[in-house]
Design an enzyme around this catalytic site. Structure first.
Site, short mmCIF file in Angstrom:
data_model
loop_
_atom_site.label_atom_id
_atom_site.label_comp_id
_atom_site.label_asym_id
_atom_site.label_seq_id
_atom_site.Cartn_x
_atom_site.Cartn_y
_atom_site.Cartn_z
N ARG A 1 0.86 -1.20 0.00
CA ARG A 1 0.00 0.00 0.00
C ARG A 1 0.89 1.24 0.00
O ARG A 1 2.11 1.14 0.14
CB ARG A 1 -1.04 0.00 1.13
CG ARG A 1 -0.67 -0.61 2.44
CD ARG A 1 0.44 0.05 3.18
NE ARG A 1 0.21 1.48 3.30
CZ ARG A 1 1.16 2.37 3.50
NH1 ARG A 1 2.43 1.99 3.62
NH2 ARG A 1 0.89 3.65 3.59
N GLY A 2 0.23 2.42 -0.13
CA GLY A 2 0.99 3.66 -0.29
C GLY A 2 1.06 3.94 -1.79
O GLY A 2 1.40 3.04 -2.57
N ASP B 1 -1.88 10.95 -2.12
CA ASP B 1 -2.32 9.91 -3.07
C ASP B 1 -2.64 10.50 -4.43
O ASP B 1 -2.46 9.85 -5.45
CB ASP B 1 -3.53 9.16 -2.51
CG ASP B 1 -3.05 8.24 -1.40
OD1 ASP B 1 -2.88 8.73 -0.26
OD2 ASP B 1 -2.77 7.06 -1.69
O1 MRU Z 1 -4.50 3.26 2.20
P1 MRU Z 1 -3.03 3.47 2.08
O2 MRU Z 1 -2.24 2.88 3.19
O3 MRU Z 1 -2.53 3.02 0.70
O4 MRU Z 1 -2.85 5.04 2.14
C1 MRU Z 1 -1.57 5.59 2.02
C2 MRU Z 1 -1.52 7.06 2.20
O5 MRU Z 1 -2.51 7.72 2.36
C3 MRU Z 1 -0.16 7.69 2.08
O6 MRU Z 1 -0.06 8.81 2.90
C4 MRU Z 1 0.06 8.12 0.62
O7 MRU Z 1 -0.18 7.04 -0.25
C5 MRU Z 1 1.41 8.65 0.38
S1 MRU Z 1 2.59 7.39 0.44
C6 MRU Z 1 4.11 7.93 -0.02
#
Ligand code: MRU
Length: 345
Positions: A45-46, A236
């Site tokens: 994720r991220g 995102d």
């Molecule tokens: O649901 P996730 O864990 O994928 O959400 C991730 C985030 O909101 C992060 O802050 C974002 O992707 C930036 S990661 C470099």
């Protein structure tokens, strides 16, 4: 260095983020469907890591194809891309990486199948390596915003685990720490999935960067107490005007920062910026399962019969953002102009 995901022996290998911090184990995906499932269930994720996973997953799917006739290659390639594009809706990096793989495919279509496979693997590995290099450049720009003695709040995980390595917002923190700046990080636990408590805290402990974990609802009180003097988060998707979608709870932090006169920074690569979207209200926001709210790690915490609502991201209007750190430099208001300038460098 933490290696989040990579290509190895004709498979995609990823750190299983659902098991962290209790177990450090790598998952090997032999089929692209396993990579799609890993994106959906947050094993990986991220935003940048999701993009890298899709690129590697597309290469994986094509590499395993048996019927290598040009018609079948083309049909399967676009079908695999489509499966990845339906895995999660918000992170721009996912669609950016799929577009890059499509562009490469179109350039090489017509070559013998073995060459197509080889080129797609090379492109996916390039996307993986570039991601780390981009994060290091972002860190070099971003650390100029951090001073000795800063106490910095971060939300969710925008670290090595959210990318191929090093991180975006946490990359900036890492770069400041590597430079010898004495900083302290406050980590929001980040309900409902605890990316802060499980993942950011794990990275900071591993790197021996001084840090304190707090529950999300404590942030305002700490700001009032003067315990936090900067906030930095990842993103995102960023609209052309600087409005930023990030993990749910980011918007409240930005408002609190504004009320307390605390600078609020976003760090993200250019691949997170969506110039086709003028403002934040056009950003698609993922809604995840009620179970993430009614249960905690599989254990029911809310009564049967209660309904739940689970938007995974929110949008922070650009007026609450002091600066956006990218690999090409730092954008400040007016964002429309400064952001488009970053793409021309
Ligand atoms: O649901 P996730 O864990 O994928 O959400 C991730 C985030 O909101 C992060 O802050 C974002 O992707 C930036 S990661 C470099």
């Amino acid at each position: 260095m933490i290696r989040t995901l990579f290509w190895k022996n004709d498979a995609v290998v990823m750190l299983d983020q659902k098991s962290l911090p209790l177990k450090e184990r790598y998952l090997t995906c032999w089929k692209h469907e396993e990579v799609v499932a890993a994106i959906k269930d947050l094993t990986v994720r991220g935003a940048p890591a999701i993009g890298v996973a899709a690129a590697l997953g597309i290469a994986l799917g094509i590499n395993r194809l048996r019927d290598q006739s040009p018609e079948n290659l083309k049909k399967e390639f676009y079908s695999i891309c489509d499966q990845f594009s339906r895995s999660r809706p918000t992170a721009k990096n996912l669609f950016w990486a799929i577009e890059r793989m499509k562009k490469r495919f179109e350039e090489i279509f017509g070559l013998p199948p073995e060459m197509i496979k080889k080129n797609l693997i090379e492109e996916a590995v390039r996307i993986t390596e570039e991601d780390i290099a981009v994060n290091r450049r972002m860190g070099a720009h971003g650390r100029t915003l951090i001073q000795d003695g800063d106490t910095i709040l971060t939300h969710c995980n925008a670290g090595a685990l959210a990318t191929a390595g090093y991180g975006t917002a946490l990359g900036v923190i890492r770069a400041a720490h590597e430079e010898g700046k004495k900083i302290h990080v406050f980590v929001d636990e980040t309900r409902p999935v605890l990316q802060g408590a499980r993942l950011t805290a794990w990275e900071l402990v591993k790197e021996k960067i001084p840090a304190t974990l707090i529950a999300d609802n404590m942030a305002g009180y700490l700001m009032k107490q003067g315990k936090i003097n900067k906030i930095i988060v990842g993103a995102d998707r960023i609209a052309a005007n600087g409005d930023t979608a990030n993990k749910i709870g980011t918007y409240s932090l930005a408002l609190l920062a504004g009320a307390h006169g605390i600078p609020f920074y976003v760090a993200a690569p250019l691949s997170t910026i969506d110039l086709s979207i003028k403002a934040g209200d056009e950003i698609p926001i993922e809604e995840r399962s009620d179970l993430e709210i009614t249960h905690f790690q599989g254990i029911r915490t809310a009564p049967e019969g209660i309904s739940a609502y689970n938007p995974a991201f929110d949008v922070t209007p650009h007026k609450y953002i002091e600066a956006i750190v990218t690999e090409a430099g730092i954008a400040t208001a007016p964002f429309e102009k400064s952001i488009s300038g970053l793409f021309k460098e």
